[in-house]
Design a protein around this motif. Structure first.
Motif, mmCIF file in Angstrom:
data_model
loop_
_atom_site.group_PDB
_atom_site.id
_atom_site.type_symbol
_atom_site.label_atom_id
_atom_site.label_comp_id
_atom_site.label_asym_id
_atom_site.label_seq_id
_atom_site.Cartn_x
_atom_site.Cartn_y
_atom_site.Cartn_z
ATOM 1 N N VAL A 1 10.779 -13.290 2.147
ATOM 2 C CA VAL A 1 9.351 -13.377 2.483
ATOM 3 C C VAL A 1 8.499 -13.180 1.227
ATOM 4 O O VAL A 1 7.458 -13.830 1.066
ATOM 5 C CB VAL A 1 8.987 -12.328 3.560
ATOM 6 C CG1 VAL A 1 7.490 -12.318 3.829
ATOM 7 C CG2 VAL A 1 9.739 -12.619 4.851
ATOM 8 N N TYR A 2 8.934 -12.312 0.330
ATOM 9 C CA TYR A 2 8.211 -12.139 -0.938
ATOM 10 C C TYR A 2 8.167 -13.454 -1.709
ATOM 11 O O TYR A 2 7.129 -13.832 -2.265
ATOM 12 C CB TYR A 2 8.896 -11.061 -1.779
ATOM 13 C CG TYR A 2 8.335 -10.932 -3.174
ATOM 14 C CD1 TYR A 2 7.183 -10.187 -3.414
ATOM 15 C CD2 TYR A 2 8.955 -11.562 -4.254
ATOM 16 C CE1 TYR A 2 6.656 -10.076 -4.695
ATOM 17 C CE2 TYR A 2 8.435 -11.459 -5.534
ATOM 18 C CZ TYR A 2 7.289 -10.706 -5.750
ATOM 19 O OH TYR A 2 6.768 -10.615 -7.016
ATOM 20 N N PHE B 1 0.435 -9.061 -2.144
ATOM 21 C CA PHE B 1 0.965 -8.408 -0.949
ATOM 22 C C PHE B 1 -0.097 -8.410 0.155
ATOM 23 O O PHE B 1 -1.293 -8.423 -0.131
ATOM 24 C CB PHE B 1 1.370 -6.972 -1.266
ATOM 25 C CG PHE B 1 2.391 -6.869 -2.373
ATOM 26 C CD1 PHE B 1 3.724 -7.126 -2.126
ATOM 27 C CD2 PHE B 1 2.005 -6.522 -3.657
ATOM 28 C CE1 PHE B 1 4.667 -7.026 -3.131
ATOM 29 C CE2 PHE B 1 2.936 -6.415 -4.674
ATOM 30 C CZ PHE B 1 4.273 -6.672 -4.416
ATOM 31 N N SER B 2 0.366 -8.382 1.397
ATOM 32 C CA SER B 2 -0.589 -8.423 2.509
ATOM 33 C C SER B 2 0.068 -7.941 3.793
ATOM 34 O O SER B 2 1.303 -7.886 3.905
ATOM 35 C CB SER B 2 -1.114 -9.850 2.716
ATOM 36 O OG SER B 2 -0.075 -10.714 3.120
ATOM 37 N N ALA B 3 -0.773 -7.619 4.772
ATOM 38 C CA ALA B 3 -0.274 -7.256 6.094
ATOM 39 C C ALA B 3 0.386 -8.454 6.765
ATOM 40 O O ALA B 3 1.352 -8.294 7.521
ATOM 41 C CB ALA B 3 -1.418 -6.729 6.959
ATOM 42 N N TYR B 4 -0.134 -9.659 6.480
ATOM 43 C CA TYR B 4 0.472 -10.855 7.056
ATOM 44 C C TYR B 4 1.930 -10.990 6.626
ATOM 45 O O TYR B 4 2.805 -11.275 7.443
ATOM 46 C CB TYR B 4 -0.300 -12.095 6.615
ATOM 47 C CG TYR B 4 -1.667 -12.229 7.230
ATOM 48 C CD1 TYR B 4 -1.837 -12.273 8.614
ATOM 49 C CD2 TYR B 4 -2.808 -12.323 6.430
ATOM 50 C CE1 TYR B 4 -3.093 -12.398 9.179
ATOM 51 C CE2 TYR B 4 -4.062 -12.441 6.986
ATOM 52 C CZ TYR B 4 -4.214 -12.481 8.360
ATOM 53 O OH TYR B 4 -5.461 -12.607 8.912
ATOM 54 N N ALA C 1 7.764 -10.551 7.861
ATOM 55 C CA ALA C 1 9.086 -9.987 7.573
ATOM 56 C C ALA C 1 9.642 -9.238 8.782
ATOM 57 O O ALA C 1 10.811 -9.409 9.156
ATOM 58 C CB ALA C 1 8.999 -9.063 6.362
ATOM 59 N N LEU C 2 8.820 -8.414 9.398
ATOM 60 C CA LEU C 2 9.280 -7.673 10.578
ATOM 61 C C LEU C 2 9.536 -8.600 11.758
ATOM 62 O O LEU C 2 10.450 -8.363 12.555
ATOM 63 C CB LEU C 2 8.250 -6.607 10.953
ATOM 64 C CG LEU C 2 7.999 -5.507 9.916
ATOM 65 C CD1 LEU C 2 7.014 -4.485 10.469
ATOM 66 C CD2 LEU C 2 9.292 -4.827 9.507
ATOM 67 N N PRO D 1 11.869 -4.038 3.634
ATOM 68 C CA PRO D 1 11.100 -5.287 3.624
ATOM 69 C C PRO D 1 9.611 -5.088 3.380
ATOM 70 O O PRO D 1 8.949 -5.963 2.811
ATOM 71 C CB PRO D 1 11.362 -5.878 5.019
ATOM 72 C CG PRO D 1 11.777 -4.730 5.855
ATOM 73 C CD PRO D 1 12.499 -3.794 4.946
ATOM 74 N N LEU D 2 9.075 -3.925 3.779
ATOM 75 C CA LEU D 2 7.648 -3.677 3.577
ATOM 76 C C LEU D 2 7.323 -3.410 2.110
ATOM 77 O O LEU D 2 6.206 -3.673 1.655
ATOM 78 C CB LEU D 2 7.190 -2.494 4.439
ATOM 79 C CG LEU D 2 7.304 -2.693 5.950
ATOM 80 C CD1 LEU D 2 6.770 -1.479 6.685
ATOM 81 C CD2 LEU D 2 6.556 -3.946 6.397
#
Length: 277
Positions: free
Chosen positions: A124-125, A135-138, A143-144, A211-212
């Motif tokens: 995802v990165y 980086f973002s909440a999206y 990823a989750l 992942p976060l």
């Protein structure tokens, strides 16, 4: 006849005893972990912990309010993406997947189910974070959602397969289209199991940290937009746990306890919803 009945009763009692021992063996680690986290984190919980931002390094006080809100935000984004796609894929595999395409989808679902979460974060990165320029909440939610997707898919598929075929045949015999039989008869019959699977998937992603770190990254302040880094309890707990400050380590235990309580509340809410249904 009496000897046979006595022998069957002995075997039954033995199996019940083995089942009881297995249950105790499974529950002891669970309650042991929860009890240890409770004793370590309970005394660090206070009003400021739930309402204040993290304190600067070396200073006392502060809290994880932004991490709590951020965790709910990420769980909401992940559920909004992962749950619908997982349910639709599970329906396809159960009701329409008896073909080559279904076998391919099932194969890749199994592979995705076993992919380490840190690998998901790196992917995802590469494809989201770099494309968005930060980086973002999206990115964290995506990823989750990828981690949730195969779990929800497999649960939905298995729960739908448990619905007897004669229920489907009864609906089709009345002239109801297959898609309506699935939506109005089969899915409601498997609702409890599917919801349980969704809550298990939510519980799994709620504690994901790796992942976060590659996607949402973290934030010591309030996030004003979903397109910027956002705080989360797992990342804050990780950062606080490796810090040299005793107050931060205590808050790390409090954050871990809060995370467990969030999962318990979500599961209890789902159970309450099921009971009302």
């Amino acid at each position: 006849m009496k000897n046979n009945l006595k022998q069957r009763k002995i075997v039954s009692d033995l199996m019940l005893f083995i089942t009881f021992i297995a249950t105790v063996v499974a529950l002891v680690p669970l309650f042991g972990i929860f009890g240890y986290v409770l004793t370590k984190g309970f005394f660090a919980l206070n009003w400021d912990f739930f309402t204040s931002l993290p304190a600067p390094p070396g200073e006392t006080g502060g809290g994880m309010a932004n991490g709590i809100i951020g965790t709910f935000t990420l769980i909401g984004l992940a559920s909004g993406l992962g749950v619908p796609f997982g349910i639709f894929t599970g329906i396809f595999l159960s009701e329409y997947g008896n073909n080559r395409l279904g076998r391919i989808v099932s194969f890749f679902t199994d592979i995705l189910l076993g992919v380490p979460s840190i690998v998901v974060g790196i992917v995802v990165y590469t494809f989201v974070v770099l494309a968005m320029g930060g980086f973002s909440a999206y990115a964290g939610g995506i990823a989750l959602a990828i981690i949730m997707y195969p779990a929800v898919t497999r649960t939905t598929e298995e729960m739908l397969k448990l619905v007897p075929n004669n229920i489907r045949e009864a609906g089709l015999a009345l002239g109801v289209p297959k898609w309506r039989v699935i939506l109005q008869i089969v899915l409601p019959s498997a609702f409890r199991g599917i919801l349980t699977g969704i809550m298990l998937a939510v519980a799994r992603v709620s504690g994901e940290t790796a992942p976060l770190l590659f996607t949402a990254f973290g934030n010591l302040h309030w996030s004003r937009s979903l397109s910027e880094p956002i705080a989360s309890l797992p990342v804050l707990v990780f950062n606080y746990a490796i810090s040299p400050y005793a107050t931060w380590k205590a808050q790390a235990w409090a954050g871990a306890l809060t995370l467990i309580l969030i999962v318990l509340v979500l599961n209890a809410s789902a159970r309450l919803l099921i009971s009302k249904k």
